[in-house]
Motif scaffolding. Structure first.
Motif, PDB file in Angstrom:
ATOM      1  N   SER A 123      40.162  44.644  53.577  1.00 44.44           N
ATOM      2  CA  SER A 123      40.678  44.900  54.717  1.00 44.44           C
ATOM      3  C   SER A 123      41.829  43.808  54.385  1.00 44.44           C
ATOM      4  CB  SER A 123      39.907  44.049  55.797  1.00 44.44           C
ATOM      5  OG  SER A 123      39.692  42.860  55.144  1.00 44.44           O
ATOM      6  N   SER A 124      42.239  43.331  53.363  1.00 43.56           N
ATOM      7  CA  SER A 124      43.809  42.804  53.541  1.00 43.56           C
ATOM      8  C   SER A 124      43.862  41.884  53.976  1.00 43.56           C
ATOM      9  CB  SER A 124      45.048  43.568  53.820  1.00 43.56           C
ATOM     10  OG  SER A 124      44.710  45.257  52.568  1.00 43.56           O
ATOM     11  N   GLY A 125      42.869  41.503  54.255  1.00 42.68           N
ATOM     12  CA  GLY A 125      42.794  39.154  54.771  1.00 42.68           C
ATOM     13  C   GLY A 125      43.407  38.586  53.311  1.00 42.68           C
ATOM     14  N   GLY A 126      44.099  38.243  54.494  1.00 38.67           N
ATOM     15  CA  GLY A 126      44.876  37.006  53.720  1.00 38.67           C
ATOM     16  C   GLY A 126      46.361  36.986  52.843  1.00 38.67           C
ATOM     17  N   ARG A 127      46.408  38.570  53.165  1.00 43.08           N
ATOM     18  CA  ARG A 127      47.380  39.022  51.909  1.00 43.08           C
ATOM     19  C   ARG A 127      49.160  37.677  52.462  1.00 43.08           C
ATOM     20  NH1 ARG A 127      51.439  43.010  52.277  1.00 43.08           N
ATOM     21  NH2 ARG A 127      50.566  43.796  54.599  1.00 43.08           N
ATOM     22  N   VAL A 128      50.037  37.794  51.522  1.00 48.58           N
ATOM     23  CA  VAL A 128      50.905  37.441  51.960  1.00 48.58           C
ATOM     24  C   VAL A 128      51.987  38.718  52.442  1.00 48.58           C
ATOM     25  CG1 VAL A 128      52.706  36.221  50.904  1.00 48.58           C
ATOM     26  CG2 VAL A 128      50.628  35.894  50.525  1.00 48.58           C
ATOM     27  N   GLU A 129      52.888  37.895  53.179  1.00 46.48           N
ATOM     28  CA  GLU A 129      54.042  39.333  53.269  1.00 46.48           C
ATOM     29  C   GLU A 129      54.467  39.218  52.600  1.00 46.48           C
ATOM     30  OE1 GLU A 129      57.524  39.082  57.564  1.00 46.48           O
ATOM     31  OE2 GLU A 129      56.415  37.089  57.165  1.00 46.48           O
ATOM     32  N   ASN A 130      55.330  40.761  52.802  1.00 49.84           N
ATOM     33  CA  ASN A 130      56.389  41.107  51.560  1.00 49.84           C
ATOM     34  C   ASN A 130      55.619  41.676  49.813  1.00 49.84           C
ATOM     35  OD1 ASN A 130      58.516  41.355  53.209  1.00 49.84           O
ATOM     36  ND2 ASN A 130      58.645  38.489  52.431  1.00 49.84           N
ATOM     37  N   THR A 131      54.284  41.418  50.017  1.00 47.23           N
ATOM     38  CA  THR A 131      53.143  41.673  48.780  1.00 47.23           C
ATOM     39  C   THR A 131      52.508  42.653  49.420  1.00 47.23           C
ATOM     40  OG1 THR A 131      51.405  40.048  49.644  1.00 47.23           O
ATOM     41  CG2 THR A 131      53.100  39.418  48.097  1.00 47.23           C
ATOM     42  N   ALA A 132      51.593  43.155  48.023  1.00 48.95           N
ATOM     43  CA  ALA A 132      50.693  44.579  47.788  1.00 48.95           C
ATOM     44  C   ALA A 132      49.989  44.217  47.445  1.00 48.95           C
ATOM     45  CB  ALA A 132      52.147  46.030  47.458  1.00 48.95           C
ATOM     46  N   THR A 133      48.331  44.550  48.216  1.00 49.87           N
ATOM     47  CA  THR A 133      47.337  44.184  46.870  1.00 49.87           C
ATOM     48  C   THR A 133      46.499  45.360  47.103  1.00 49.87           C
ATOM     49  OG1 THR A 133      47.676  42.068  48.094  1.00 49.87           O
ATOM     50  CG2 THR A 133      45.501  42.514  46.978  1.00 49.87           C
ATOM     51  N   TYR A 134      46.455  45.827  46.253  1.00 50.33           N
ATOM     52  CA  TYR A 134      45.335  47.928  46.020  1.00 50.33           C
ATOM     53  C   TYR A 134      43.545  46.893  45.603  1.00 50.33           C
ATOM     54  CZ  TYR A 134      50.283  49.185  46.622  1.00 50.33           C
ATOM     55  OH  TYR A 134      51.090  49.550  46.435  1.00 50.33           O
ATOM     56  N   ALA A 135      42.684  47.511  45.743  1.00 48.81           N
ATOM     57  CA  ALA A 135      41.959  46.562  45.254  1.00 48.81           C
ATOM     58  C   ALA A 135      40.351  47.937  44.926  1.00 48.81           C
ATOM     59  CB  ALA A 135      40.406  46.248  46.460  1.00 48.81           C
ATOM     60  N   TYR A 136      39.832  47.327  43.972  1.00 51.53           N
ATOM     61  CA  TYR A 136      39.239  48.924  43.668  1.00 51.53           C
ATOM     62  C   TYR A 136      37.929  48.834  43.166  1.00 51.53           C
ATOM     63  CZ  TYR A 136      43.693  51.352  43.363  1.00 51.53           C
ATOM     64  OH  TYR A 136      44.765  52.371  43.188  1.00 51.53           O
ATOM     65  N   ALA A 137      36.907  49.138  42.757  1.00 50.20           N
ATOM     66  CA  ALA A 137      35.425  49.431  43.199  1.00 50.20           C
ATOM     67  C   ALA A 137      34.887  50.116  41.998  1.00 50.20           C
ATOM     68  CB  ALA A 137      34.411  48.807  43.847  1.00 50.20           C
ATOM     69  N   GLU A 138      33.782  49.784  41.279  1.00 52.69           N
ATOM     70  CA  GLU A 138      33.079  51.053  40.231  1.00 52.69           C
ATOM     71  C   GLU A 138      31.848  51.745  41.474  1.00 52.69           C
ATOM     72  OE1 GLU A 138      31.230  52.103  36.178  1.00 52.69           O
ATOM     73  OE2 GLU A 138      31.586  50.126  37.056  1.00 52.69           O
ATOM     74  N   ASP A 139      31.494  52.582  42.103  1.00 45.17           N
ATOM     75  CA  ASP A 139      30.404  53.438  42.727  1.00 45.17           C
ATOM     76  C   ASP A 139      29.783  53.528  41.965  1.00 45.17           C
ATOM     77  OD1 ASP A 139      32.045  53.297  44.852  1.00 45.17           O
ATOM     78  OD2 ASP A 139      33.332  54.849  45.177  1.00 45.17           O
ATOM     79  N   LYS A 140      27.733  53.973  42.575  1.00 46.18           N
ATOM     80  CA  LYS A 140      27.162  53.565  42.204  1.00 46.18           C
ATOM     81  C   LYS A 140      27.146  55.078  41.633  1.00 46.18           C
ATOM     82  CE  LYS A 140      24.313  50.052  43.572  1.00 46.18           C
ATOM     83  NZ  LYS A 140      23.077  49.729  44.941  1.00 46.18           N
ATOM     84  N   PRO A 141      26.056  55.417  41.039  1.00 43.98           N
ATOM     85  CA  PRO A 141      25.636  54.810  40.078  1.00 43.98           C
ATOM     86  C   PRO A 141      26.862  54.601  39.163  1.00 43.98           C
ATOM     87  CG  PRO A 141      25.397  57.303  39.848  1.00 43.98           C
ATOM     88  CD  PRO A 141      25.813  56.903  40.740  1.00 43.98           C
ATOM     89  N   TYR A 142      26.447  53.624  38.942  1.00 48.08           N
ATOM     90  CA  TYR A 142      27.441  52.669  37.237  1.00 48.08           C
ATOM     91  C   TYR A 142      26.216  52.510  36.371  1.00 48.08           C
ATOM     92  CZ  TYR A 142      25.765  48.125  40.551  1.00 48.08           C
ATOM     93  OH  TYR A 142      25.316  47.828  40.958  1.00 48.08           O
ATOM     94  N   GLY A 143      26.734  52.644  35.247  1.00 47.89           N
ATOM     95  CA  GLY A 143      26.330  51.942  33.908  1.00 47.89           C
ATOM     96  C   GLY A 143      25.635  50.558  33.441  1.00 47.89           C
ATOM     97  N   SER A 144      26.000  50.122  32.542  1.00 48.83           N
ATOM     98  CA  SER A 144      25.323  48.631  32.356  1.00 48.83           C
ATOM     99  C   SER A 144      26.097  47.321  32.912  1.00 48.83           C
ATOM    100  CB  SER A 144      25.211  48.813  31.043  1.00 48.83           C
ATOM    101  OG  SER A 144      26.550  48.156  30.352  1.00 48.83           O
ATOM    102  N   GLU A 145      27.146  47.756  33.761  1.00 55.93           N
ATOM    103  CA  GLU A 145      27.529  46.633  34.756  1.00 55.93           C
ATOM    104  C   GLU A 145      28.593  47.154  35.690  1.00 55.93           C
ATOM    105  OE1 GLU A 145      30.548  44.381  32.409  1.00 55.93           O
ATOM    106  OE2 GLU A 145      31.269  45.966  31.207  1.00 55.93           O
ATOM    107  N   GLN A 146      29.190  46.447  36.525  1.00 56.25           N
ATOM    108  CA  GLN A 146      29.773  46.939  37.254  1.00 56.25           C
ATOM    109  C   GLN A 146      30.965  46.506  37.422  1.00 56.25           C
ATOM    110  OE1 GLN A 146      29.142  46.074  41.167  1.00 56.25           O
ATOM    111  NE2 GLN A 146      30.222  47.603  41.936  1.00 56.25           N
ATOM    112  N   VAL A 147      32.278  47.323  37.181  1.00 57.43           N
ATOM    113  CA  VAL A 147      32.917  46.542  37.691  1.00 57.43           C
ATOM    114  C   VAL A 147      34.164  46.564  38.943  1.00 57.43           C
ATOM    115  CG1 VAL A 147      35.517  46.411  35.932  1.00 57.43           C
ATOM    116  CG2 VAL A 147      33.280  46.816  34.908  1.00 57.43           C
ATOM    117  N   ARG A 148      34.780  45.634  39.494  1.00 59.18           N
ATOM    118  CA  ARG A 148      35.568  45.544  40.040  1.00 59.18           C
ATOM    119  C   ARG A 148      37.124  44.793  39.558  1.00 59.18           C
ATOM    120  NH1 ARG A 148      33.451  45.485  45.257  1.00 59.18           N
ATOM    121  NH2 ARG A 148      30.670  45.429  45.410  1.00 59.18           N
TER     122      ARG A 148
END
Length: 327
Positions: free
Chosen positions: A262-287
């Motif tokens: 939700s971009s909560g806590g983002r500092v003004e004038n900065t940009a944040t992009y978040a990614y997540a590996e959806d199911k089904p993932y392999g032996s581990e999940q990466v964010r």
């Protein structure tokens, strides 16, 4: 990533009502119209055997008797007033206790109120954060005097420290790292291309820190500082964009935008992009996520092996705190 109880005031007992004075029931005032015998008038002897007739009470006496009979007896009045005072005092004391309890609860922390303790939500215990000192006369990156949005502080001191309970990664201990070390987080098919982009982007240096948590979560943070904001933005576009997946990381063949971010806590004038590996993932999940702040780009990566995957809350927490340090 910052108790008091109110003491109720006891109600005082109302003072006793003074006893009302009433005229004696047997006293009857003399009638004003009855003549008073003169001092030298002769007294007529009345035989002892002859009864003396009782004088009829005048009108004023009858009125006094009526008033006396209409007023309640003083002792009964005192008993009623004392009973009312006791009940009033009890009500005031109970009301004071109730108000004091309510004020005490509202002033207490939620975790201190029995039955209302908030269970841990999975956040990590990071140390208190502080920004490093700047060289004399150097402004912050988004100060009006800093048009180029350059970080004048040592970026190694802008790395997020490890939380409590973490085991430090000796290879990523908060110092400078090579370009090859940074590119090793991406899939092999993208490394050569990204390496060339970094050469063309006037990259100044890269610093990194890593750690692992008792639950098996591995964290790595990289800060890339460029010669200008434009170069940082160009490299960001190469590896991440809102409309495309961007460069894939090792162990994460399928990556999508994190819809829970939700971009909560983002500092003004900065940009944040978040990614997540959806199911089904392999032996581990990466964010992973990127933070663009002026001339510096941050990459935050978290992974954990097993079906449980990587927890969302500590990942978002880490991303937000690193963003705040760069802002």
């Amino acid at each position: 990533m910052t108790e008091q109880t109110a003491t109720p005031t006891a109600a005082t007992e109302e003072p006793a009502v003074p006893e009302q004075e009433l005229p004696p029931t047997g006293a009857v005032p003399a009638a004003a119209s009855e003549p008073v015998p003169a001092a030298d008038a002769p007294v007529t002897d009345v035989p002892a055997t002859q009864p003396v007739p009782a004088a009829e009470p005048p009108a004023a006496a009858e009125q006094a008797l009526a008033v006396a009979e209409s007023v309640p007896a003083p002792k009964s009045s005192r008993r009623v007033l004392r009973a009312v005072a006791r009940w009033t005092a009890a009500v005031l004391v109970l009301g004071g206790l109730g108000t004091g309890t309510a004020l005490g609860i509202t002033s207490m922390e939620r975790t201190a109120v029995p039955g209302l303790a908030t269970e841990g939500d999975g956040r990590w215990d990071y140390p208190e954060l502080s920004l490093p000192a700047l060289p004399a006369g150097s402004p912050r990156p988004f100060n009006e005097a800093n048009v180029a949005e350059v970080h004048h502080a040592d970026v190694r001191k802008l790395l997020l420290p490890a939380p409590a309970g973490a085991t430090a990664d000796k290879k990523l201990a908060g110092g400078w790292v090579s370009t090859a070390q940074y590119l090793s987080v991406y899939q092999k098919s993208k490394r050569a291309e990204l390496g060339q982009v970094l050469k063309d982007s006037a990259l100044r240096h890269i610093t990194a820190r890593g750690w692992s948590m008792p639950d098996g979560t591995s964290s790595r943070i990289y800060l890339l500082q460029f010669n200008s904001t434009a170069f940082a933005e160009a490299f960001r576009d190469e590896i991440s964009d809102k409309t495309s997946i961007g460069a894939q990381l090792i162990g994460s063949p399928r990556t999508d935008l994190d819809e829970t971010w939700s971009s909560g806590g983002r500092v003004e004038n900065t940009a944040t992009y978040a990614y997540a590996e959806d199911k089904p993932y392999g032996s581990e999940q990466v964010r992973h996520g990127y933070v663009l702040s002026g001339d510096t780009l941050a990459l935050v990566v978290q992974s954990r092996k097993g079906k449980a995957g990587t927890e969302r809350i500590p990942f978002h927490q880490t991303l937000i705190l690193q963003n705040q340090l760069l802002g």
